[in-house]
Design a protein around this motif. Structure first.
Motif: not given
Length: 519
Positions: A337-351
């Motif tokens: 909501x504040x306009x900051x961008x969240x990115x991923x490191x591309x790693x796939x995790x599993x639960x």
């Protein structure tokens, strides 16, 4: 003062009238008789061939009529039904004064679970014939029916461990007492009893380890301790049911011994085959909120509205919950909501939330959290806001859009699906399963309950006159065919036996094809 005078006990009931005269023309027992007589019992799976030696068997129509009558009138016990055969004039008329014993009644019920399910489906077809099934809005839910198994006779690994610990302590105390007294016989008897109990619990523990089950019930082996409400549990069966919104009629049911989470997909597949379309809307509560099941619903082309459970980790300020973070498919990023961008490191995790359905996901973060002025409103995590997006997130988002598009529709769910459950459990008292020894026998009992509910609804909505006319018309069509085609009918009639009127026309078509005749 004058009083009404009783009849003499030497006089026959009804002043010598026959049973036919005593049963009024508008008595619903005539509907039960016509309904069961219209069913192709052999095709539904009831056994009709018995050896000639020994006592003659009761025809399945006799026993089915008795059970349908009993469940419609809140009489389920086979012993109570046996008594009704000798004192209830309606039952005497219905069964032709036959009186099966309680073992025959109980065995018929427990041995015909699948056939009883097909009879339930016949009530759905009858409702479709009278246009009582809308097929546009359905609701699904489950209800817990208590099993014939107490909590005391239900065990999990923790409970067994506590019993074994207690037994070891008692054996140790008895060993010490044995060394300090000369009266050894009572102590040895007590030790033998504890040793037998220990062996019993060890057998239960071995069963759990070999089967992979989480719990075991000793009275009704397939029943399970399930959560009824909040922290209240009961050893029960879980009945999944689908209800049509037009007249709150049941379309489908299945008896299970597990929770709701992975049940919706199968319920929707069966509902699609029953209503013959996939354009309906289905309403479910948050117990069915599972990505695999929502994916199944969307794959079937069904609009499913499933209540969204509260997030596991809310932000200190609800305005910064995950649903307020915008996802961009093109860049695979989130914007807060504040306009900051969240990115991923591309790693796939599993639960591994369940053994059958492991979940893969990506994690999204932003370094802007370190200097963000409103961080204390967004998260309390040391490393900043973390968002997990799994393989089912798109179907969750589609479900949210479905709810947002029809905000008032989901509110109808309880009024639709709780109608049969309230009638069965509160009004009729069917809050438990009468049978023991397995889910299949429990399914027979539940099938008869739900069949009785549907028949009661159909009878109240349509009325006896139209229902009897419907069955009379079905009989008339078949007897006309028999008169027209004579001997050709004999071989055909051995395979066909008066189902619903829609099936009548199908049978006529088949008969024409087999005989090369036409109208």
């Amino acid at each position: 003062m004058k009083f009404k005078q009783a009849y003499s006990r030497d006089e026959p009931p009804g002043g010598g009238a026959s049973l036919q005269e005593l049963i009024s023309p508008d008595n619903e027992v005539r509907f039960i008789d016509a309904f069961v007589d219209s069913l192709p019992l052999e095709k539904l799976g009831f056994r009709t061939d018995f050896p000639e030696n020994g006592r003659p068997a009761y025809h399945p129509s006799i026993l089915l009529k008795l059970l349908v009558y009993g469940y419609l009138n809140r009489i389920r016990s086979s012993r109570c039904l046996e008594r009704e055969c000798g004192r209830n004039l309606e039952v005497m008329w219905l069964l032709g004064q036959l009186a099966p014993d309680h073992n025959t009644i109980a065995n018929f019920r427990k041995n015909n679970s699948k056939a009883i399910t097909r009879v339930f489906r016949a009530t759905v077809k009858m409702a479709q014939h009278f246009d009582l099934i809308g097929g546009e809005l359905l609701a699904g839910d489950s209800t817990k029916l208590r099993a014939q198994n107490s909590k005391k006779n239900n065990y999990n690994r923790g409970k067994i461990a506590r019993h074994l610990t207690y037994i070891e302590e008692r054996l140790s105390d008895l060993q010490q007492a044995l060394a300090q007294t000369n009266q050894v016989e009572p102590l040895l008897d007590a030790m033998a009893r504890h040793a037998l109990r220990r062996e019993h619990y060890l057998r239960l523990l071995r069963y759990l380890e070999d089967s992979g089950e989480d719990q075991v019930s000793t009275s009704d082996a397939e029943s399970r301790q399930l959560i009824i409400r909040n922290t209240i549990t009961e050893v029960a069966y879980n009945v999944q049911a689908t209800v049509d919104a037009r007249h709150c009629l049941l379309l489908d049911y299945r008896v299970t011994n597990h929770n709701d989470r992975l049940a919706m997909g199968g319920m929707l597949r069966r509902a699609k085959s029953i209503v013959r379309n996939h354009s309906f809307t289905a309403l479910f509560d948050k117990g069915y909120y599972a990505g695999s099941e929502l994916e199944t619903a969307q794959g079937l082309g069904i609009t499913a509205l499933v209540a969204v459970p509260a997030p596991a980790s809310n932000a200190p300020d609800p305005a910064y919950n995950v649903e307020h973070f915008a996802y961009d498919h093109t860049s695979d990023t989130y914007t807060c909501p504040e306009g900051h961008t969240l990115t991923t490191n591309g790693h796939v995790y599993t639960k591994h939330l369940s053994r059958a359905h492991p979940t893969s996901f990506h994690q999204y973060r932003t370094k802007a959290c370190k200097t963000c002025a409103v961080r204390h409103h967004c998260t309390t995590a040391r490393n900043g806001k973390l968002i997990e997006r799994n393989t089912y997130t798109p179907v969750f988002e589609q479900n949210r859009r479905n709810i947002a598009a029809q905000p008032d529709l989901y509110k109808r769910r309880q009024a639709i699906v709780e109608h049969p459950f309230g009638t069965l459990k509160r009004q009729w008292g069917y809050s438990y399963v009468l049978t023991k020894q397995g889910m299949e026998r429990a399914s027979a009992d539940v099938g008869l309950m739900l069949m009785a509910y549907n028949l009661r609804r159909i009878f109240n909505i349509v009325g006896l006159e139209r229902l009897l006319a419907y069955y009379a018309a079905s009989l008339s069509v078949l007897w006309t065919l028999k008169a027209m085609f004579g001997a050709c009918w004999r071989g055909y009639s051995q395979r066909i036996k008066i189902p619903s009127s829609s099936a009548i026309y199908l049978q006529i078509t088949i008969f024409n094809q087999e005989t090369g005749r036409g109208f």
